[in-house]
Scaffold this active site. Structure first.
Site, PDB file in Angstrom:
ATOM      1  N   ARG A   4       1.562  -9.152  42.149  1.00 25.07           N
ATOM      2  CA  ARG A   4       0.994  -8.259  41.139  1.00 25.07           C
ATOM      3  C   ARG A   4      -0.519  -8.385  41.101  1.00 25.07           C
ATOM      4  NH1 ARG A   4       2.376  -9.222  35.665  1.00 25.07           N
ATOM      5  NH2 ARG A   4       2.733  -7.054  35.169  1.00 25.07           N
ATOM      6  N   CYS A  59       3.582 -12.431  27.334  1.00 25.24           N
ATOM      7  CA  CYS A  59       2.329 -12.302  28.095  1.00 25.24           C
ATOM      8  C   CYS A  59       1.209 -13.112  27.456  1.00 25.24           C
ATOM      9  CB  CYS A  59       1.926 -10.827  28.155  1.00 25.24           C
ATOM     10  SG  CYS A  59       0.462 -10.530  29.173  1.00 25.24           S
TER      11      CYS A  59
END
Length: 383
Positions: free
Chosen positions: A305, A206
């Site tokens: 998302r 991430c």
């Protein structure tokens, strides 16, 4: 002017546990790792209780039907990834529920996690866009629990989605997140979340923190949200479990997350290494690896998302990378070894349950010099 928090936030690797008295009954065999997956009222029991404090991340390279079956056999729950068509995700859920549990499975896997009908328990990831179509299909396929998948969940989008699900499918628990402070936790708990995930930007693939400048050290976030969870329980009599998601590099980080108040942890890289993950096994320079990519990466293109508002051009940017992780073999063997380490540490701290561990745990911040001292140093190791 912005509110400034001058205290630095911390990661798991900056903490160690101080041992407590280990009594004669404090052996790994006597440690129970049962933990609630979903909320429950004081004096009641949760509708789903896991045998181990581990769930798999809502990721294309992690949570397919094969891994869901393998993890349920060990006592945890996998959340089938939602970055696919509604039909394909529902089909994966159906495969897990259709798995025929035989007596051999129960004998070889004493922690196997089953529903009231004797079927494996499985979760699924959803988003805040097509939930009105996706949730009914997943429920029809037999899903046991849902979870909203977002890099940042302190939002009205999640609140609206939670309330719709609770109105139309009140018996289906749903988790929400991710958040990094008490305000985010309370907002989602009040909206109806059955568990809340903690963590922004701490995952190995991430890059949300460097892309967007938001997030918090995973240890600090877990500690702060745990305080909010406990205060919420004391005030409202409803215990909403929290899940630490991200920032776990070593097995002992799982133990630290539990000590800091997490009821369970969500793991991506950890599970991506195993035979049962959906990604390809490749050989590089004579060694085997498994492909692993973030849901916010260009490869995933999981833009559902994120809500881009009314932007008709659908502009987007990546929040994850495409990578490889060392291949590690079967899920069963690795999970058993990891949990043996967790249990052993709990014994060192004089605890035989997660709740007792959290009550007794004493954590200390460590310096960089202490971190270096804690590993092999000043020697030439044999290869």
């Amino acid at each position: 002017m912005a509110k400034i928090i001058n205290e630095p936030c911390h990661t798991f690797n900056e903490y160690l546990l101080i041992p407590g008295l280990t009594k004669l009954n404090h052996t790994p065999d006597n440690v129970c790792l049962k933990t609630p997956l979903v909320k429950f009222a004081k004096g009641k029991k949760p509708s789903i209780e896991m045998k181990i404090p581990m769930i798999s991340a809502i990721m294309q390279s992690v949570s397919g039907d094969k891994l869901a079956i393998a993890l349920a056999k060990q006592g945890g729950v996998s959340f089938i990834y939602g970055a696919q068509s509604i039909e394909d995700e529902a089909a994966m859920v159906a495969k897990v529920k259709a798995y025929n549990v035989t007596s051999k499975d129960k004998k070889e896997n004493p922690n196997i996690l089953l529903d009231k009908k004797g079927k494996l328990i499985v979760g699924a990831g959803i988003n805040t866009r097509d939930y009105e179509q996706r949730v009914p299909a997943l429920v029809k396929a037999g899903v046991d629990v849902l979870c909203l998948d977002s890099s940042e969940g302190f939002s009205e989008f999640q609140s609206v989605t939670l309330k719709w699900i609770k109105k139309n499918y009140k018996n289906i628990p749903v988790g929400a997140g991710n958040v990094v402070d008490g305000d985010g936790f309370k907002y989602l708990a009040d909206a109806g979340a059955d568990f809340v995930k903690i963590g922004i930007g701490g995952g190995s693939i991430c890059i949300t923190r460097e892309t967007k400048g938001i997030g918090r050290g995973q240890a600090t976030a877990t500690i702060e949200v745990a305080k909010a969870r406990d205060a919420y329980y004391k005030k409202k009599g409803v215990y909403v479990p929290i899940c630490s998601d991200g920032g776990i590099v070593f097995d002992h980080h799982i133990t630290l997350a539990l000590a800091m108040g997490a009821d369970f942890v969500m793991l991506g890289r950890y599970f991506a290494r195993f035979d049962e993950s959906p990604s390809k096994k490749v050989k590089i320079d004579g060694k085997f690896y498994k492909e692993y990519w973030g849901e916010g990466s260009a490869r995933a293109r999981n833009w559902q998302r994120y809500d881009l508002g009314g932007n008709k051009k659908k502009l987007s940017f990546v929040e994850g990378v495409d990578s490889y992780v060392p291949y590690a073999g079967s899920l069963k063997d690795n999970v058993e070894l990891t949990l043996l380490k967790v249990k052993s540490t709990m014994c060192n701290c004089g605890a035989t349950s997660i709740k007792e561990f959290q009550d007794k745990a004493v954590l200390t911040l460590v310096s960089q010099a202490s971190i270096t001292e804690g590993g092999a140093h000043d020697v030439i190791t044999k290869k």
